[in-house]
Design a protein around this motif. Structure first.
Motif: not given
Length: 254
Positions: A29-34, A54-56, A85-89, A115-119
């Motif tokens: 259930s990702p919050r944001a996908v890029v 997810a926000r795509l 660069t990735p954001d926190d989401l 820069a990506l969050s753990p997980g």
């Protein structure tokens, strides 16, 4: 300049590595996908089916590709991948057949991983066929006297444009990721006359096409076509086998 129509002329073949890549990304259930290097967006839109909540978003360096993606409803913008660069989401990053155009992409991958969050998940697919006859024949023709000065500004990708799976595995393991890396050679069944030439016209030959006038481009194609036909002979039923090696890695940031 990228030609979305030419690129999509082999869309079924080009889609196979994308779906094989995304299948190994186990985010639930990702919050944001890029999507980095989204091209015309035909594959990006399928990510909404995989992760509907997810926000795509997507980026590509080509204005033509971004326009084609936006026409499909993708929230896409034009940008150099090196500037992203990735954001926190950001929980999932997909890059399919794009990073081979970025010479320093191994450093970029390490930067993204840090820069990506753990997980978070990062899934990448790049070509692994720069030593194939198709690319060797292109480089050989470009180096001939008739073309060498005219195409001197063109920077073709060499055999080391991408790493082998173990190279990416070592790089991203050292960056603090759990790594799943592999390679696949698809034996593509192409139809029609000069099928391999048509295939690479939408990708490997793009920088050459951009540097040449229409008559020069037709002459270059005319000289390359018989060499490709010898390396990839057309079968009695009119089809051509084209080995298509790809390198994949999916990582999860610790």
């Amino acid at each position: 300049m990228w030609d979305p129509a030419k690129y999509l002329s082999f869309s079924d073949h080009r889609a196979r590595p994308f779906f094989d890549l995304v299948a190994r990304v186990r985010a639930e259930s990702p919050r944001a996908v890029v999507d980095l290097g989204c091209g015309p967006g035909n594959l990006t839109v399928t990510l909404t089916q995989r992760w509907p909540n997810a926000r795509l978003t997507a980026i590509d360096s080509s204005a033509e590709m971004v326009a084609a993606a936006q026409a499909r409803g993708v929230v896409a913008s034009q940008s150099d991948l090196r500037d992203w660069t990735p954001d926190d989401l950001t929980d999932v990053v997909i890059s399919n057949a794009a990073l081979q155009w970025v010479p320093d992409h191994p450093d970029l991958l390490a930067k993204w991983a840090s820069a990506l969050s753990p997980g978070a998940w990062l899934g990448v697919q790049v070509p692994g066929n720069f030593a194939a006859p198709s690319h060797e024949l292109i480089r050989g023709l470009v180096a001939e006297p008739e073309w060498v000065d005219l195409l001197e500004p063109v920077r073709l990708r060499e055999e080391d444009a991408t790493l082998n799976p173990d190279g990416y595995a070592e790089l991203l393991s050292a960056a603090g990721c759990d790594v799943d890396a592999w390679e696949t050679t698809y034996l593509q069944r192409l139809d029609g006359e000069d099928a391999v030439l048509e295939w690479i016209s939408g990708t490997a030959l793009r920088p050459i096409r951009a540097a040449l006038s229409d008559p020069q481009w037709q002459q270059f194609r005319a000289e390359l076509a018989p060499r490709l036909a010898e390396a990839y002979p057309r079968r009695a039923d009119g089809t051509t086998w084209f080995p298509f090696r790809r390198v994949f890695f999916v990582v999860r940031v610790r």
